[in-house]
Design an enzyme around this catalytic site. Structure first.
Site, PDB file in Angstrom:
ATOM      1  N   LEU A   1     -24.359  15.697  20.465  1.00 18.70           N
ATOM      2  CA  LEU A   1     -23.677  16.081  19.214  1.00 18.70           C
ATOM      3  C   LEU A   1     -23.082  17.485  19.237  1.00 18.70           C
ATOM      4  O   LEU A   1     -23.131  18.202  18.247  1.00 18.70           O
ATOM      5  CB  LEU A   1     -24.630  15.937  18.018  1.00 18.70           C
ATOM      6  CG  LEU A   1     -25.048  14.512  17.683  1.00 18.70           C
ATOM      7  CD1 LEU A   1     -26.106  14.516  16.591  1.00 18.70           C
ATOM      8  CD2 LEU A   1     -23.849  13.674  17.242  1.00 18.70           C
TER       9      LEU A   1
ATOM     10  N   SER B   1     -25.167  11.554  27.169  1.00 18.78           N
ATOM     11  CA  SER B   1     -26.101  12.327  26.339  1.00 18.78           C
ATOM     12  C   SER B   1     -25.449  13.671  26.023  1.00 18.78           C
ATOM     13  O   SER B   1     -25.883  14.707  26.495  1.00 18.78           O
ATOM     14  CB  SER B   1     -27.436  12.534  27.046  1.00 18.78           C
ATOM     15  OG  SER B   1     -27.270  13.377  28.154  1.00 18.78           O
TER      16      SER B   1
ATOM     17  N   CYS C   1     -28.014   8.262  16.348  1.00 19.64           N
ATOM     18  CA  CYS C   1     -27.714   8.959  17.600  1.00 19.64           C
ATOM     19  C   CYS C   1     -28.974   9.036  18.462  1.00 19.64           C
ATOM     20  O   CYS C   1     -29.991   9.562  18.023  1.00 19.64           O
ATOM     21  CB  CYS C   1     -27.190  10.364  17.362  1.00 19.64           C
ATOM     22  SG  CYS C   1     -26.918  11.230  18.927  1.00 19.64           S
TER      23      CYS C   1
END
Lengths: 256, 303
Positions: B73, B70, B129
């Site tokens: 981004l 996790s 995502c």
């Protein structure tokens, strides 16, 4: 930064405390370029992720490294099954190491538990200019005291329960040493609460301080951005990565 | 030596192996180990319009035959990508797939417009995502929003547009058909499967984000199934990914219908994995006297 990946021969294996193993590994190309504070990323057979382990000794003339690790889960248990003459798959040497300064006249090295091994190459570099203060839970977890003594450094041992050395945490002998003055730098590796306390003391007495951090890691070389830790530079906070910008950081850059 | 070259949306790949977005950064760290020109292509780290700092650590956890991540981004933003990373990547003699991961349609459109004026070879639009709150996954889980974002990004660029699909949906073939109808030139799949691990000693999830994306060999059979279903449902090329760790895995995904294969978690286990996979594919094809890898695309003979 120059690193390689390969399979290297384990030439010595020992159990140095409960669940704590030491491997001596023949890897001349890694030993040649490794510096104190760097780590190796070890493949555990049958596991997706490698396990990062800090370098405990660098012998460039023999072309060997020593690593010390604790069995903490299934991955490290798998690595601990390797024996003398087995090949260990390493991506190494990785990360940004400690600053070595030949001008420093007195340094203090702080190791907490399994954070102690990366302090040994520093002790071997600074010799009698170093005071090594190490802390462990209990006598059965104490490691590397003879090696620190052999480096010429002064050694102070603490255990939480008083079963060996001074009863209590490393921070009290550290403060005594800092009070006496003349300390150019403090280097530390160990649990986060210890590192925070050490950083605060170094700051209080105006000593330069570097700490080695630990975080769950992916690639180990700075590509995947998994091992983030919050740092600040010029008052701007950002997530640095333990594997590439670390594991060694200036204490003042870490956001606790 | 078999011919490993493939052509996708008019772009020539010297071989079908592409490190997946996120595991490989912008290639700089792996270039220490092998020349990037050995790779068919590189899918770059998902980019947003401005810098993103990502999630709190821990961002990764080992799982049986795989891992959860996790990252959230973390990236320097599109301008830095275009000014600093892309010019370097374009000198590496490999196909560059710029991955877009905006959190709104407008953001994705703006990024696509900016990329349109560069020499990047392809755009991979991430609508899947699982790790950011208003992340792409919101677009990728309904046919309507998947089609809407695809069609708007389509209008913003003339670059070949690959849409990266989420497996966390009821019917991935419906989503694939929607983005094909909305103008996608290709689809890539599968992104990670949403998962979770809990440390039973502390009662706390291992990931600070509580949940994360599952990848690695554990998801491979899911990837094979979804690639096969999607390849049978659309007429555009499919780029397959999900747990590929060997040349045989890559061949299997291509037999299921993939025209190229992305490699992710396997690179953490072995940083040379993409290069070894290329060698193993070559060896497999030679042993079977297959002269071109193109012959195996979609060649599975289902019962």
């Amino acid at each position: 930064m120059k690193y390689t990946q390969g399979k290297f021969q384990i030439i010595k294996k020992s159990v140095i405390a409960k669940e704590i193993y030491c491997f001596e590994i023949l890897c001349p190309e890694v030993a040649e370029v490794a510096v104190p504070g760097q780590f190796v990323h070890i493949r555990a057979n049958g596991f997706t992720l490698r396990r990062p382990v800090s370098i405990c000794e660098i012998n460039k003339s023999k072309g060997t490294l020593k690593i010390v690790f604790e069995v903490r889960g299934e991955g490290t248990a798998e690595i601990a099954k390797l024996n003398v003459d087995s090949l260990i798959d390493m991506l190494a040497p990785l990360g940004h190491g400690f600053t070595l300064n030949p001008e420093f006249k007195k340094v203090v090295l702080i190791g907490g538990g399994i954070g102690t091994p990366p302090m040994l190459p520093l002790a071997q570099y600074y010799g009698n200019k170093a005071a090594v203060i190490t802390g462990f839970r209990s006598a059965d977890a104490v490691i590397l005291q003879n090696e620190f003594k052999a480096s010429g450094a002064e050694t102070i041992l603490c255990t939480d329960d008083g079963t060996m050395g001074i009863k209590g945490f490393v921070t009290s002998p550290l403060e005594d040493t800092l009070k006496n003055g003349g300390v150019d730098a403090v280097y530390a590796c160990g649990p986060m609460p210890m590192l925070k306390a050490v950083s605060e003391l170094a700051d209080k007495y105006g000593a330069y301080c570097e700490i080695s951090l630990e975080e769950r890691m992916g690639c180990g070389i700075g590509a995947c951005l998994v091992c983030a830790c919050k740092t600040k530079k010029n008052d701007e906070e950002y997530f640095a990565h333990v594997c590439k910008e670390g594991p060694v950081f200036k204490a003042e850059e870490v956001v606790w | 030596m078999a011919d490993l070259s493939v052509k996708i949306c008019g772009v020539d790949f010297k071989n079908p192996i592409i490190p997946a977005s996120g595991v490989f950064g912008y290639g700089r760290e792996y270039e220490e180990l092998f020349p990037l020109s050995k790779l068919g292509g590189i899918a770059t780290k998902g980019t947003t319009i401005t810098q993103r700092t990502g999630n709190l650590s821990p961002r990764i956890a080992e799982t049986p035959s795989g891992m959860l991540n996790s990252v959230g981004l973390q990236n320097p933003g599109i301008d830095k990508f275009i000014d600093v990373e892309l010019p370097n990547l374009l000198t590496k003699d490999t196909v560059i797939l710029a991955n877009i991961a905006g959190s709104t349609i407008d953001e994705c459109v703006t990024i696509a417009e900016k990329l349109d004026s560069t020499d990047v070879h392809m755009i991979e639009l991430n609508i899947s995502c699982p790790n950011v709150k208003q992340g792409g996954a919101a677009f990728g889980t309904s046919c309507e929003t998947a089609a809407e974002i695809t069609s708007k990004v389509r209008k913003a660029t003339s670059k070949p547009l690959i849409v990266k699909l989420s497996p966390n949906v009821t019917s991935i073939t419906d989503i694939a058909k929607s983005v094909e109808a909305a103008g996608a030139d290709a689809v890539s799949l599968i992104n990670t499967l949403l998962g979770m691990r809990i440390d039973v000693n502390t009662g706390r999830p291992i990931l600070k984000n509580n949940v994360g994306g599952l990848s690695g060999p554990a998801v491979f059979p899911v990837a094979v199934r979804m690639v096969w279903q999607v390849a049978n449902a659309v007429d555009i090329p499919v780029i397959g990914m999900g747990g590929v760790a060997s040349g045989k895995d890559a061949i299997e995904l291509m037999m299921a219908g993939a025209s190229a294969v992305q490699v992710g978690a396997a690179i953490f286990t072995d940083p040379f994995a993409p290069v070894k996979i290329i060698d193993e594919m070559n060896e497999f094809l030679d042993n079977k006297n297959i002269s071109s890898v193109k012959e195996i695309i979609g060649s599975v003979k289902p019962w």
